[in-house]
Design an enzyme around this catalytic site. Structure first.
Site, mmCIF file in Angstrom:
data_model
loop_
_atom_site.group_PDB
_atom_site.id
_atom_site.type_symbol
_atom_site.label_atom_id
_atom_site.label_comp_id
_atom_site.label_asym_id
_atom_site.label_seq_id
_atom_site.Cartn_x
_atom_site.Cartn_y
_atom_site.Cartn_z
ATOM 1 N N GLU A 46 4.832 -20.636 7.861
ATOM 2 C CA GLU A 46 5.440 -21.907 8.246
ATOM 3 C C GLU A 46 4.373 -22.984 8.396
ATOM 4 O OE1 GLU A 46 5.555 -18.916 9.548
ATOM 5 O OE2 GLU A 46 7.238 -18.607 10.891
ATOM 6 N N ALA A 147 4.487 13.259 -9.400
ATOM 7 C CA ALA A 147 4.541 13.186 -10.866
ATOM 8 C C ALA A 147 4.743 14.599 -11.380
ATOM 9 C CB ALA A 147 3.244 12.602 -11.415
ATOM 10 N N SER A 161 -3.677 19.732 -13.634
ATOM 11 C CA SER A 161 -2.691 18.692 -13.301
ATOM 12 C C SER A 161 -3.083 17.322 -13.837
ATOM 13 C CB SER A 161 -2.522 18.615 -11.782
ATOM 14 O OG SER A 161 -3.742 18.241 -11.190
ATOM 15 N N LEU A 197 -8.706 8.655 -4.549
ATOM 16 C CA LEU A 197 -7.561 8.005 -3.898
ATOM 17 C C LEU A 197 -7.760 6.501 -3.719
ATOM 18 C CD1 LEU A 197 -6.655 10.679 -1.160
ATOM 19 C CD2 LEU A 197 -5.670 10.419 -3.453
ATOM 20 N N SER A 214 -6.351 20.550 8.736
ATOM 21 C CA SER A 214 -6.292 21.086 10.104
ATOM 22 C C SER A 214 -7.646 21.628 10.565
ATOM 23 C CB SER A 214 -5.200 22.141 10.228
ATOM 24 O OG SER A 214 -5.373 23.131 9.255
HETATM 25 C C1 AOF Z 1 2.403 -13.192 10.293
HETATM 26 N N1 AOF Z 1 2.580 -14.147 9.338
HETATM 27 O O1 AOF Z 1 3.680 -15.854 8.432
HETATM 28 C C2 AOF Z 1 4.559 -14.898 10.383
HETATM 29 C C3 AOF Z 1 4.398 -13.882 11.377
HETATM 30 O O2 AOF Z 1 -0.990 -11.133 14.523
HETATM 31 P P1 AOF Z 1 -0.481 -12.552 14.621
HETATM 32 O O3 AOF Z 1 -0.895 -13.263 15.816
HETATM 33 O O4 AOF Z 1 -0.769 -13.301 13.339
HETATM 34 O O5 AOF Z 1 1.109 -12.456 14.781
HETATM 35 C C4 AOF Z 1 1.809 -11.575 14.010
HETATM 36 C C5 AOF Z 1 3.296 -11.626 14.333
HETATM 37 O O6 AOF Z 1 3.814 -12.932 14.129
HETATM 38 C C6 AOF Z 1 4.070 -10.724 13.416
HETATM 39 O O7 AOF Z 1 4.160 -9.426 13.921
HETATM 40 C C7 AOF Z 1 5.425 -11.402 13.364
HETATM 41 O O8 AOF Z 1 6.195 -10.942 14.455
HETATM 42 C C8 AOF Z 1 5.118 -12.872 13.585
HETATM 43 N N2 AOF Z 1 5.289 -13.720 12.385
HETATM 44 N N3 AOF Z 1 3.300 -13.070 11.276
HETATM 45 O O9 AOF Z 1 1.441 -12.432 10.251
HETATM 46 C C9 AOF Z 1 3.598 -15.008 9.333
HETATM 47 N N4 AOF Z 1 5.570 -15.748 10.407
HETATM 48 ZN ZN ZN Z 2 4.159 -17.720 13.386
#
Ligand code: AOF
Ligand code: ZN
Length: 356
Positions: A46, A147, A161, A197, A214
């Protein structure tokens, strides 16, 4: 919203364990701003969209996840949306993160912004399935990849494999590795194949490598152990594993995670819990038949990707993708839903989710 989902996908492999999020600003039918969450720890979608335009007053924000209202690694997005004069917010899905969980929407509404939720819901749920499981359960989303030949074998009777499937199928596997936070296999496969991997694709983000072992038998001269400096190697062992072995592995840069189990196997539900605690939100399981069965029997598999090569190798004793004890009654079979069938070169690719 379609565009916002497309933008969100650009973060795949770079933002986990956080969600992929995309955002579009529009006013009077014109797109005036775009953004997505590009990297874990950096600005949210946002905010990136708001920063991409000078004047957002009166605009509608389309965003694939409920905007956050908490102080995390960045300030709350709701605050910035309100401050910039956005008048309407269209959201695909609510954020189940306990720090948000509807409060983001409530804050926007309290500020007089019109909020609509559920546009593009199905696509958004699918895109962020790993995040949505992890944020609520703290367990990784597990994808079992296998696979096999048309007659259901993962190796010849002599254990050969490489390779069952063709180049295109193997390329897809490398894409899957880059998408997941970690790739896991068992010590049996490591001793037999000495796999690396890693994700062998240009610019790919490298997953952590997990060995379910383990007794901590991982050889120090294995390709995994020798590459521990390049991307992390985690060894999941039982409490009975010899301390000198663990010390030698740690000295070689390998993280050792103890979990419930005995000398024959670790308890998979506990292994997943501990991997989740270690921050693994998505895990690609590339195990042999026994490990695959253990994950399935412990109900820890969320999704299956099976490649089937149009070849027949036979052999009553040749291994198949799932071993273990199996079930006696067809009624007890594990069912896949949301099944899709595609092609990868000459091979067939089947994907589906475990019905829990
Ligand atoms: C994101 N990216 O665009 C949106 C998120 O670890 P932080 O402080 O960046 O916060 C992560 C949390 O923010 C994430 O678990 C989610 O709930 C919210 N939204 N997070 O990383 C974004 N919009
Ligand atoms: Zn946010």
């Amino acid at each position: 919203m379609h565009r916002a989902l497309e933008l969100a996908a650009r973060g795949e492999g770079f933002v986990h364990p956080n969600p992929m999020v995309g955002a579009v600003l529009a006013r009077r039918g014109n797109v005036i701003g775009e953004g997505w969450h590009e990297r874990h720890g950096e600005a949210h979608a946002e905010v990136n969209a708001l920063r991409s335009c000078d004047d957002a007053a009166g605009a509608t924000l389309y965003v694939t996840l409920e905007p956050c209202c908490h102080h995390g690694k960045t300030p709350p997005c709701t605050r910035e949306i309100i401050a910039r004069g956005v008048t309407r917010v269209v959201i695909a899905i609510e954020d189940p993160n306990p720090l948000v969980a509807g409060r983001g929407i409530a804050e926007l509404r309290a500020a007089g912004i019109a909020v609509e939720v559920g546009v593009g819901r199905a696509e958004a749920l699918e895109q962020n399935r790993a995040f949505l499981k992890y944020i609520v359960t703290r367990r990784p989303w597990v994808t079992l990849k296998t696979a096999m030949t048309l007659d259901g074998k993962i190796a010849t009777r002599a254990g050969e494999s490489r390779w069952i499937t063709g180049e295109e199928a193997r390329r897809r596997v490398h894409e899957e590795r880059a998408r997941n936070m970690a790739v896991a296999t068992g010590i049996g496969t490591v001793l037999a194949d000495d796999p690396l991997l890693d994700a062998r694709l240009p610019g790919a983000r490298q997953p952590a490598r997990v060995v379910i072992d383990s007794l901590a038998r991982l050889p120090l001269d294995s390709r995994l152990a020798r590459s521990a400096g390049r991307s992390p190697v985690w060894l999941v062992h039982a409490p009975i594993a010899p301390v000198p072995r663990l010390e030698a592995l740690r000295a070689a840069g390998i993280a050792c995670i103890a979990c419930a189990g005995d000398g024959r196997r670790v308890e998979i539900a506990d292994a997943c819990r501990r991997l989740g605690e270690a921050g693994v939100a998505s895990l690609l399981l590339e195990g042999g038949g026994e490990l695959n069965y253990s994950f399935l029997a412990a109900r820890q598999v969320d999704e299956v990707i099976a490649f089937i090569a149009p070849r027949v190798i036979g052999g009553a004793g040749a291994a198949s993708p799932v071993g273990g004890a199996g079930v006696a009654r067809l009624d007890d079979a594990l069912e896949l839903v949301d099944v899709t069938v595609g092609r990868a070169g000459a091979d067939v690719m089947i994907r589906g989710k475990l019905k829990h």
